[in-house]
Motif scaffolding. Structure first.
Motif, mmCIF file in Angstrom:
data_model
loop_
_atom_site.group_PDB
_atom_site.id
_atom_site.type_symbol
_atom_site.label_atom_id
_atom_site.label_comp_id
_atom_site.label_asym_id
_atom_site.label_seq_id
_atom_site.Cartn_x
_atom_site.Cartn_y
_atom_site.Cartn_z
ATOM 1 N N ILE A 1 4.562 -1.687 3.134
ATOM 2 C CA ILE A 1 5.122 -1.286 1.854
ATOM 3 C C ILE A 1 6.615 -1.582 1.901
ATOM 4 N N TYR A 2 7.063 -2.463 1.018
ATOM 5 C CA TYR A 2 8.480 -2.827 0.947
ATOM 6 C C TYR A 2 9.159 -1.898 -0.053
ATOM 7 N N LYS A 3 10.085 -1.094 0.438
ATOM 8 C CA LYS A 3 10.798 -0.150 -0.422
ATOM 9 C C LYS A 3 12.147 -0.703 -0.857
ATOM 10 N N ARG A 4 12.874 -1.255 0.106
ATOM 11 C CA ARG A 4 14.154 -1.915 -0.170
ATOM 12 C C ARG A 4 14.515 -2.703 1.079
ATOM 13 N N ASN B 1 2.512 -4.185 -0.460
ATOM 14 C CA ASN B 1 2.984 -3.661 -1.738
ATOM 15 C C ASN B 1 4.506 -3.747 -1.798
ATOM 16 N N SER C 1 10.623 -6.905 -10.252
ATOM 17 C CA SER C 1 11.107 -7.329 -8.939
ATOM 18 C C SER C 1 11.464 -8.812 -8.961
ATOM 19 N N SER D 1 12.505 -4.308 -6.971
ATOM 20 C CA SER D 1 12.980 -4.729 -5.656
ATOM 21 C C SER D 1 13.617 -6.117 -5.718
ATOM 22 N N GLY E 1 5.736 -5.040 -7.576
ATOM 23 C CA GLY E 1 6.073 -4.073 -8.603
ATOM 24 C C GLY E 1 6.865 -4.670 -9.755
ATOM 25 N N TYR F 1 7.765 -2.409 -3.889
ATOM 26 C CA TYR F 1 8.197 -1.406 -4.850
ATOM 27 C C TYR F 1 8.764 -2.066 -6.115
#
Length: 225
Positions: A213-216, A197, A184, A202, A181, A199
């Motif tokens: 999915i990496y959010k944090r 994916n 990042s 990040s 994203g 975020y």
């Protein structure tokens, strides 16, 4: 649970999707080839067919079907493969392989990298001492940070495993079809598995498993089928 085996070459990359497939022969982990990229380019470039590739300047080979904007700066050793696009004010500092159909965009900087076929680094990216797999995409402003702030050697961590690389400069190993994203930062020693994916905005470190999915930090979700 993730383990260091998940960071091996065959788990991250489709070697048929790069002109540089031979550089990975005989090694287990992709970062092992980082010190070899420049020498490999010179050897490979001198064997490329002249009817398809033109040598420009000192150890720079550009496919005749590639689209390189006049304002781009390309220092050797470098190979720009067929149908790649190197856009306005891109800066390729050397030791760089840009794959078939790849896009290197406005004000993007590359140094000691292998971009597999159809990689996109199209807007204000920095990619150094890194390998990006087939169809990987880095959103606008996303970068690889390739030197630790304390200047110590980079270690790859996956789950409970810890692997010394012996490298001071090591950005990120990004697997096939990864989407990073916008804005990042991939910290030194980051390894991202295929089809993952990240975020936007990040800060990523360590190993991120494939198909997630990496959010944090500490919040990673599996993709739904």
């Amino acid at each position: 649970m993730a383990c260091i085996h998940d960071t091996r070459i065959e788990e991250l990359y489709t070697l048929e999707e790069t002109i540089a497939g031979e550089i990975f022969e005989g090694v287990a982990y992709p970062w092992e080839v980082l010190p070899k990229i420049g020498e490999f380019i010179v050897a490979l470039g001198n064997k490329l067919p002249e009817e398809r590739y033109e040598k420009r300047g000192d150890n720079v080979w550009i496919a005749r079907s590639a689209n390189v904007y006049p304002s781009a700066c390309i220092n050797g050793p470098a190979i720009i493969d067929e149908e790649a696009e190197v856009r306005h004010c891109a800066f390729i500092r050397g030791n760089a392989i840009v794959g078939k159909g790849a896009v290197v965009g406005n004000s993007t900087e590359l140094k000691n990298v292998i971009l597999f076929n159809k990689v996109q680094v199209p807007h204000y990216n920095y990619v150094g001492d890194s390998i990006l797999g087939y169809k990987a995409h880095m959103g606008a402003g996303s970068i690889t940070s390739n030197v630790k702030s304390d200047k110590t050697l980079v270690v790859v961590r996956a789950g409970e495993d810890r692997l010394e690389t012996g490298l001071k400069k090591f950005g990120a190993m990004v697997g096939d079809h990864v989407e990073v994203g916008c804005n990042s930062v991939l910290n030194p020693g980051t390894v991202i598995g295929k089809e993952t994916n990240i975020y936007p905005t990040s800060m990523v470190r360590g190993f991120i498993p494939a198909g997630t999915i990496y959010k944090r930090q500490g919040e990673i979700a599996a993709k739904r089928d």
